[in-house]
Design an enzyme around this catalytic site. Structure first.
Site, PDB file in Angstrom:
ATOM      1  N   GLY A 168       4.533   0.430 -12.224  1.00 35.52           N
ATOM      2  CA  GLY A 168       3.583   0.282 -11.500  1.00 35.52           C
ATOM      3  C   GLY A 168       4.738  -0.953 -10.378  1.00 35.52           C
ATOM      4  CB  ALA A 169       7.309  -2.137  -8.462  1.00 37.47           C
ATOM      5  N   GLY A 201       1.732  -3.969  -5.104  1.00 37.05           N
ATOM      6  CA  GLY A 201       1.240  -6.005  -4.821  1.00 37.05           C
ATOM      7  C   GLY A 201       0.346  -6.286  -6.604  1.00 37.05           C
ATOM      8  CG  PHE A 255     -10.640  -6.966   8.402  1.00 37.97           C
ATOM      9  CD1 PHE A 255      -9.765  -7.725   8.750  1.00 37.97           C
ATOM     10  CD2 PHE A 255     -10.902  -5.909   6.871  1.00 37.97           C
ATOM     11  CE1 PHE A 255      -8.955  -6.738   9.188  1.00 37.97           C
ATOM     12  CE2 PHE A 255      -9.660  -5.373   7.054  1.00 37.97           C
ATOM     13  CZ  PHE A 255      -8.638  -5.562   8.285  1.00 37.97           C
ATOM     14  CG  ASP A 313       1.152   8.991 -11.221  1.00 38.30           C
ATOM     15  OD1 ASP A 313       0.886  10.488 -10.448  1.00 38.30           O
ATOM     16  OD2 ASP A 313       2.750   9.534 -10.720  1.00 38.30           O
ATOM     17  CD  GLN A 324     -13.571   0.997   2.032  1.00 37.24           C
ATOM     18  OE1 GLN A 324     -12.124   0.337   2.516  1.00 37.24           O
ATOM     19  NE2 GLN A 324     -14.194   0.236   2.045  1.00 37.24           N
ATOM     20  CG  HIS A 349      -9.908   2.325   6.916  1.00 38.00           C
ATOM     21  ND1 HIS A 349     -10.146   2.160   8.718  1.00 38.00           N
ATOM     22  CD2 HIS A 349      -9.361   1.773   6.827  1.00 38.00           C
ATOM     23  CE1 HIS A 349     -10.105   1.581   9.002  1.00 38.00           C
ATOM     24  NE2 HIS A 349      -9.795   0.532   7.678  1.00 38.00           N
ATOM     25  CG  LEU A 360      -5.217   1.808   8.028  1.00 36.20           C
ATOM     26  CD1 LEU A 360      -6.511   2.824   8.267  1.00 36.20           C
ATOM     27  CD2 LEU A 360      -4.822   0.897   7.429  1.00 36.20           C
ATOM     28  CB  THR A 368      -5.225  -2.725  10.348  1.00 41.81           C
ATOM     29  OG1 THR A 368      -6.445  -3.612   9.847  1.00 41.81           O
ATOM     30  CG2 THR A 368      -4.766  -3.251  11.290  1.00 41.81           C
ATOM     31  CD  GLU A 369     -12.906  -2.944   8.446  1.00 37.06           C
ATOM     32  OE1 GLU A 369     -13.035  -2.383   8.259  1.00 37.06           O
ATOM     33  OE2 GLU A 369     -12.879  -4.316   7.948  1.00 37.06           O
ATOM     34  NE  ARG A 380     -12.456  -1.156   5.921  1.00 34.14           N
ATOM     35  CZ  ARG A 380     -11.125  -1.905   5.408  1.00 34.14           C
ATOM     36  NH1 ARG A 380     -10.451  -1.026   4.362  1.00 34.14           N
ATOM     37  NH2 ARG A 380     -10.573  -2.473   5.847  1.00 34.14           N
ATOM     38  CG  HIS A 407      -8.464   3.429   3.520  1.00 34.49           C
ATOM     39  ND1 HIS A 407      -7.069   3.347   3.294  1.00 34.49           N
ATOM     40  CD2 HIS A 407      -8.638   1.574   3.450  1.00 34.49           C
ATOM     41  CE1 HIS A 407      -6.983   2.226   3.768  1.00 34.49           C
ATOM     42  NE2 HIS A 407      -8.044   1.086   3.760  1.00 34.49           N
ATOM     43  CD  GLU A 414      -6.307   1.951  -3.983  1.00 28.44           C
ATOM     44  OE1 GLU A 414      -5.226   1.691  -3.077  1.00 28.44           O
ATOM     45  OE2 GLU A 414      -7.076   3.160  -3.729  1.00 28.44           O
ATOM     46  NE  ARG A 461     -10.783  -1.369  -0.038  1.00 26.00           N
ATOM     47  CZ  ARG A 461      -9.724  -1.850   0.658  1.00 26.00           C
ATOM     48  NH1 ARG A 461      -9.146  -2.827   0.810  1.00 26.00           N
ATOM     49  NH2 ARG A 461      -9.385  -0.759   1.723  1.00 26.00           N
ATOM     50  CB  SER A 471      -8.169  -3.439  -1.579  1.00 26.51           C
ATOM     51  OG  SER A 471      -7.118  -3.296  -2.512  1.00 26.51           O
ATOM     52  CG  LEU A 472      -3.755  -6.073   0.436  1.00 24.64           C
ATOM     53  CD1 LEU A 472      -3.279  -7.055   1.957  1.00 24.64           C
ATOM     54  CD2 LEU A 472      -2.890  -5.178  -0.263  1.00 24.64           C
TER      55      LEU A 472
HETATM   56  C1  LIG Z   1      -2.713   2.000   5.508  1.00 26.97           C
HETATM   57  C2  LIG Z   1      -3.064   1.505   4.540  1.00 26.97           C
HETATM   58  C3  LIG Z   1      -3.864   0.394   4.918  1.00 26.97           C
HETATM   59  C4  LIG Z   1      -4.558  -0.833   4.147  1.00 26.97           C
HETATM   60  N1  LIG Z   1      -4.681  -2.102   4.547  1.00 26.97           N
HETATM   61  C5  LIG Z   1      -5.466  -2.684   4.057  1.00 26.97           C
HETATM   62  C6  LIG Z   1      -5.136  -4.243   4.166  1.00 26.97           C
HETATM   63  O1  LIG Z   1      -5.818  -4.853   4.605  1.00 26.97           O
HETATM   64  N2  LIG Z   1      -5.777  -4.776   2.911  1.00 26.97           N
HETATM   65  C7  LIG Z   1      -6.549  -4.892   2.051  1.00 26.97           C
HETATM   66  O2  LIG Z   1      -6.856  -5.498   1.136  1.00 26.97           O
HETATM   67  N3  LIG Z   1      -6.084  -3.414   1.694  1.00 26.97           N
HETATM   68  C8  LIG Z   1      -5.471  -2.758   2.154  1.00 26.97           C
HETATM   69  N4  LIG Z   1      -5.294  -1.744   1.834  1.00 26.97           N
HETATM   70  C9  LIG Z   1      -5.661  -1.379   0.308  1.00 26.97           C
HETATM   71  C10 LIG Z   1      -4.508  -1.950  -0.602  1.00 26.97           C
HETATM   72  O3  LIG Z   1      -3.419  -2.097   0.337  1.00 26.97           O
HETATM   73  C11 LIG Z   1      -3.955  -1.062  -1.854  1.00 26.97           C
HETATM   74  O4  LIG Z   1      -5.576  -0.337  -2.407  1.00 26.97           O
HETATM   75  C12 LIG Z   1      -2.898  -1.853  -2.756  1.00 26.97           C
HETATM   76  O5  LIG Z   1      -1.715  -2.042  -2.183  1.00 26.97           O
HETATM   77  C13 LIG Z   1      -2.820  -1.015  -4.017  1.00 26.97           C
HETATM   78  O6  LIG Z   1      -2.512  -1.910  -4.487  1.00 26.97           O
HETATM   79  P1  LIG Z   1      -0.933  -1.621  -5.984  1.00 26.97           P
HETATM   80  O7  LIG Z   1      -0.193  -2.197  -6.568  1.00 26.97           O
HETATM   81  O8  LIG Z   1      -2.389  -1.227  -6.982  1.00 26.97           O
HETATM   82  O9  LIG Z   1      -0.667  -0.192  -5.797  1.00 26.97           O
HETATM   83  P2  LIG Z   1       0.518   0.810  -5.213  1.00 26.97           P
HETATM   84  O10 LIG Z   1       0.498  -0.176  -3.649  1.00 26.97           O
HETATM   85  O11 LIG Z   1       0.221   2.233  -4.123  1.00 26.97           O
HETATM   86  O12 LIG Z   1       2.115   0.673  -6.369  1.00 26.97           O
HETATM   87  C14 LIG Z   1       1.837   1.332  -6.825  1.00 26.97           C
HETATM   88  C15 LIG Z   1       3.334   1.633  -7.781  1.00 26.97           C
HETATM   89  O13 LIG Z   1       3.093   2.489  -8.656  1.00 26.97           O
HETATM   90  C16 LIG Z   1       4.353   2.825  -9.209  1.00 26.97           C
HETATM   91  N5  LIG Z   1       3.859   4.273  -9.791  1.00 26.97           N
HETATM   92  C17 LIG Z   1       2.742   5.433  -9.652  1.00 26.97           C
HETATM   93  N6  LIG Z   1       3.045   6.156 -10.432  1.00 26.97           N
HETATM   94  C18 LIG Z   1       3.703   5.505 -11.495  1.00 26.97           C
HETATM   95  C19 LIG Z   1       4.183   6.349 -12.614  1.00 26.97           C
HETATM   96  N7  LIG Z   1       4.008   7.694 -13.014  1.00 26.97           N
HETATM   97  N8  LIG Z   1       5.167   6.068 -12.602  1.00 26.97           N
HETATM   98  C20 LIG Z   1       5.887   5.218 -12.477  1.00 26.97           C
HETATM   99  N9  LIG Z   1       5.712   4.146 -11.184  1.00 26.97           N
HETATM  100  C21 LIG Z   1       4.499   4.684 -11.095  1.00 26.97           C
HETATM  101  C22 LIG Z   1       4.730   3.200  -7.517  1.00 26.97           C
HETATM  102  O14 LIG Z   1       5.767   3.878  -7.639  1.00 26.97           O
HETATM  103  C23 LIG Z   1       3.908   1.920  -6.730  1.00 26.97           C
HETATM  104  O15 LIG Z   1       5.527   1.004  -7.408  1.00 26.97           O
HETATM  105  C24 LIG Z   1      -4.678  -0.699   2.581  1.00 26.97           C
HETATM  106  C25 LIG Z   1      -4.530   0.855   1.779  1.00 26.97           C
HETATM  107  C26 LIG Z   1      -3.744   1.302   2.761  1.00 26.97           C
HETATM  108  C27 LIG Z   1      -3.523   2.935   2.303  1.00 26.97           C
END
Ligand SMILES: Cc1cc2nc3c(=O)[nH]c(=O)nc-3n(C[C@H](O)[C@H](O)[C@H](O)COP(=O)(O)OP(=O)(O)OC[C@H]3O[C@@H](n4cnc5c(N)ncnc54)[C@H](O)[C@@H]3O)c2cc1C
Ligand code: SF4
Ligand code: SF4
Ligand code: FES
Lengths: 597, 237
Positions: free
Chosen positions: A14-15, A17, A119, A221, A240, A242, A252, A254-255, A286, A353, A387, A398, A403-404
């Site tokens: 995963g790449a 955040g 928020f 995954d 959640q 939204h 989405l 945003t809130e 929420r 969401h 996440e 949440r 989450s960020l």
């Molecule tokens: C539209 C939207 C708006 C949001 N706004 C906010 C906000 O304002 N503030 C806040 O705090 N939160 C917000 N959230 C929630 C937050 O953005 C997410 O929870 C968070 O970004 C998830 O980050 P992550 O790094 O866990 O996963 P992701 O950013 O989803 O990254 C997952 C990574 O895993 C990789 N991956 C997945 N499966 C595999 C696999 N099998 N093999 C190899 N790689 C894989 C993908 O390629 C990707 O690089 C929002 C969510 C959404 C959907």
């Protein structure tokens, strides 16, 4: 079939955040690290986050981590672990300032500091008045953050395997984690990534629902891989919804729109949130806002010909404010709702969401499972953040912007733990079991040879419809029961999916089939855990939970103040206690109370 | 009343695993009422023919995955409305990059150029305890620059990039370069300008403006390139 093997100190799956933040820690410490991702890093769904990241910097209004901690515990409906929450809110300023140093283009206050906006659920003085705690880059915070993190990783020379899909977790007989198998999408080849440490940062699984703010790639995954490999999943009943997804499209809004002054209105133009949450109104938590909206719609006060949505109104804001603070929202609204929010309100409905549950971890990012009577024993070599993980800081609900923050704090923590375990010599390269790739190869072989099966999109749709109908914003005892039967039927169908495309090169039919296996694990976990939890708490609200003095809002602390653990094998449930004790003596436990806003 | 409609496509197809050469496939699909964007239509099409391959993720124009050549012009499928699109809808891979399969291209060269401009903030002073200060006006300088989603619509519509993808940075990379040059927190101005002081890297841009025309985020690489050129001139005198 011969399978190539690659060896690393650490592999991060995963790449987004979380993965990028962890990778930075490892790269800068000089560990040989592989970061696997299904999509180019900046295409991860963190890019879609809009509203902001929480930190009690106090740049616009007075703030401190104690208030942030209170809001988060209350928001979680007391299901969040207070040690992890204390850890997160105390680290918030540090990780956000770090991002600024990495170059993230935050908006600024007049005196040049990071801009912050109000928020939902975030307050001053223990629930009194809204506070500006969300650090924002317009309404593109996730984009700005993900790019800044990727850029910093370019500087740190992180090694990426882009468009490689991890397939299965590799464990030995002792249960230690030794890496993953993964398929290169361009060639279809499967390789083993053998490592001393494996970090999962695969993001959410929102695609189990029909209507979702999540990207196509959010197929759970990591969660599915962990479940299939015998790791229990924690608190998966808590999803959640939204309040403001664009009606019909799911995209989405945003809130932060309500943070900037947006108001929800029903068919008669009434600001109905004043009735449900007299203090925080449109900025209540929420789950509360989503339920209020569904109640308005169910009671016939919805808008439009089908009375199936409500309106989000910002027409009273100046066009300058909208263009400066919410430019992306204006664009989304024009693109996906067909309205310019400067002139007319946006039609919105609660939309799936965020998954509060996931792979159980502690605040160091170690994956923990019950063993010999101890509910939280680290699995050697296995870490998770973001996440896909459940630390658990969000509990039953949440707060927006947490989450960020979660992925920064726990991405970094997981990275730090791996680095220190590595440097202290605790991490070793354990021998691979024989045929470590067999499970993955068998999955691919099945898809090669399957005949008379259903198509992937049909089974996926059946799953999504079932989840939407049986495990939505409001839950009903009989519907949940029926839902369990149905989702197990769908899971059975998923074992026999058939694809026509047999190419080795960039075979997306195959990746979608493999993703479905993961979605199904998540869907089963959700439905089974939800059916079993006989109370209302946070985002999980059922009709048969009674609101009385004993069980405020239907929350039954006597019987249900505990984390769910679902095991894929045997479709079995277990429970573990919630950590009500904070990490340090700096703060008293936040005492249980009825949740009102 | 049924609002179903059938749309005609002409799609560039190539699977190196089985096709000797690329070909254009004529195919039609019946859309549902909810299929508003080209990406929705492609997903519908894929349900009919699962071998059709394309990248996609966010479906809201922010991840940059689904750039392709749509009726002769580069754009994102997820932001292309099905209402005002001419049929048959002709889809091709982004021009100028090697095709992997169908409309999926190999973007290595594009990212190589992006990486070549050192796309990260350079500031070697010890990091302060709190955020570095930046006035709202200085921050506004980054608007129109930082929002790039690296979709490559621009660079793959630029003739200079087609001819010299290995030497000319291209509009996306140059936009990113200016994003850091314009950031008051960045200290590597002269190093960044040195990096571009070359007959190809920057100066192959002849202000043809194709890039501006196609950018789905309404960014203006040509303007950014002009500003870099101004900075070059200013430092020369
Ligand atoms: C539209 C939207 C708006 C949001 N706004 C906010 C906000 O304002 N503030 C806040 O705090 N939160 C917000 N959230 C929630 C937050 O953005 C997410 O929870 C968070 O970004 C998830 O980050 P992550 O790094 O866990 O996963 P992701 O950013 O989803 O990254 C997952 C990574 O895993 C990789 N991956 C997945 N499966 C595999 C696999 N099998 N093999 C190899 N790689 C894989 C993908 O390629 C990707 O690089 C929002 C969510 C959404 C959907
Ligand atoms: S303006 Fe420059 S960069 Fe843009 S298309 Fe023309 S030559 Fe290419
Ligand atoms: S400048 Fe525009 S067209 Fe070019 S890569 Fe960035 S977003 Fe895409
Ligand atoms: S799918 Fe993300 S930009 Fe179109």
């Amino acid at each position: 079939m011969k399978v190539a093997k690659r060896t690393f100190d650490a592999v991060i799956v995963g790449a987004g955040g979380a993965g990028l933040r962890a990778a930075l820690q490892l790269s800068e410490a000089g560990l040989k690290t592989a970061v696997l991702t299904k999509v180019f890093p900046t295409r991860s769904h963190t890019v879609a986050a809009q509203g902001g990241v929480a930190a009690s910097l106090g740049n616009s209004t007075e703030d401190n981590w104690h208030w942030h901690m209170y809001d988060t515990v209350k928001g979680s409906d007391w299901l969040g672990d207070q040690d992890a929450i204390e850890f997160m809110v105390k680290k918030a300023n540090e990780v956000v300032v770090e991002l600024e140093h990495y170059g993230m283009p935050f908006d600024r206050t007049d005196n040049g500091k990071i801009y912050q906006r109000p928020f939902g659920g975030h307050s001053q003085n223990y629930g009194q008045t809204p506070v500006s705690r969300s650090c924002a880059a317009a309404d593109r915070t996730g984009h700005a953050m993900l790019h800044a993190l990727y850029q910093r990783n370019v500087r740190a020379n992180t090694q990426f395997f882009v468009e490689w899909m991890a397939m299965d977790l590799i464990r030995n007989a002792d249960g230690d984690v030794l890496g993953v198998t993964a398929m290169e999408m361009e060639t279809g080849e499967v390789s083993i990534f053998h490592a001393k440490a494996t970090i999962f940062a695969t993001g959410g699984s929102g695609r189990i629902y029909y209507s979702s703010t999540n990207a196509f790639i959010n197929t759970g995954d990591g969660v599915g891989m962990a479940a299939r490999a015998g790791i229990p999943l924690e608190d998966m009943e808590f999803w959640q919804f939204h309040p403001t997804g664009v009606a019909g499209a799911g995209v989405l809004i945003t809130e932060g729109v309500r943070g900037e002054g947006g108001i929800l209105r029903n068919a008669s133009g009434e600001r109905f949130m004043e009735r449900y949450a007299p203090n925080l109104k449109d900025l209540a938590s929420r789950d509360v806002v989503s339920r209020s909206m569904v109640t308005e719609i169910n009671e016939g006060r919805g808008c439009g010909t089908d009375k199936d949505h409500v309106l989000l109104d910002i027409t009273h804001l100046s066009p300058e404010t909208i263009n400066k603070r919410l430019p992306g929202i204006r664009e989304i609204s024009i693109q996906f709702a067909g309205v310019d929010p400067i002139k007319a309100p946006i039609p919105v409905v609660p939309t799936c969401h965020y998954q509060m549950g996931g792979i159980p971890t502690n605040y160091k990012g170690q994956v923990v499972v019950p063993k010999d009577g101890n509910p939280n024993v680290p699995v050697a070599g296995f870490y998770a953040a973001g996440e896909c993980a459940c630390a658990s800081v969000h509990g039953a609900n949440r707060l927006g912007t947490n989450s960020l923050l979660d992925l920064l704090v726990f991405g970094k923590a997981a990275g730090e733990t791996v680095v220190s375990d590595f440097q202290s010599g605790q991490l070793t390269l354990k021998p691979l079991p024989e045929n470590a790739a067999d499970v993955s190869l068998a999955r691919i072989a099945r898809l090669e040879s399957q005949t008379n099966g259903e198509e992937v999109h049909e089974v996926r749709l059946a799953m999504q419809r079932t989840m939407q109908k049986h495990a939505g914003v409001f839950r009903f005892a009989d519907m949940l029961k029926e839902g369990v039967t149905k989702i197990l039927e769908v899971a059975e169908r998923a074992k026999h999916t058939q694809i026509k495309d047999k190419s080795k090169v960039w075979n997306t039919a195959r990746t979608e089939a493999l993703e479905l296996d993961n979605l199904i694990e998540v869907a089963k976990a959700t439905m089974v855990s939800a059916e079993a939890r006989k109370e209302s708490r946070g985002a999980h609200v059922r009709d048969d939970a009674i609101d009385c003095a004993e069980t405020p809002n239907g929350r039954d602390d006597k019987n249900w103040l505990k984390h769910t653990l679902w095991y894929s094998e045997g479709n079995r449930l277990d429970y573990k206690p919630v950590t009500l004790q904070p990490m340090s003596a700096d703060v008293e436990p936040i005492a249980l109370a009825k949740r009102t806003y | 009343m049924s609002s179903k409609r059938t749309v005609q496509f002409k799609i560039y197809r190539y699977d190196p695993d089985k096709d000797a050469a690329p070909y254009m496939q004529d195919i039609s699909v019946e859309l549902e009422e909810s299929d508003k964007k080209l990406l929705d239509a492609l997903v519908r099409l894929k349900a009919k023919d699962d071998s059709l391959s394309f990248r996609r993720s966010c479906r809201e124009g922010v991840c940059g995955s689904d750039a392709m050549n749509i009726n002769g012009k580069n754009g994102l499928a997820c932001l292309t409305s099905m209402d005002d699109i001419a049929q048959p809808i002709t889809l091709r891979p982004l021009p100028g990059l090697p095709v992997i399969r169908d409309v999926i291209v190999d973007m290595t060269q594009f990212f190589k150029q992006y990486h070549s401009i050192k796309p990260y903030l350079i500031n070697n002073e010890p990091a302060p305890e709190r955020e570095r200060l930046q006035s709202p006006e200085d921050r506004d300088e980054l608007n129109g620059l930082y929002e790039c989603i690296l979709c490559a619509c621009c660079s793959t519509s630029c003739p200079s990039f087609w001819w010299n993808p290995d030497k000319f940075v291209g509009p996306a990379g140059l936009l990113a370069a200016y994003r850091f040059l314009a950031d008051t927190r960045d200290q590597a101005t002269s190093e960044r300008l040195d990096n571009l002081e070359d007959p190809y890297r920057l100066f192959r841009c002849h202000s043809i403006m194709n890039c501006v025309d196609v950018c789905p985020k309404h960014l203006n690489p040509t303007k950014a390139i002009g500003k870099i050129k101004d900075m070059m001139v200013r430092r020369a005198v």
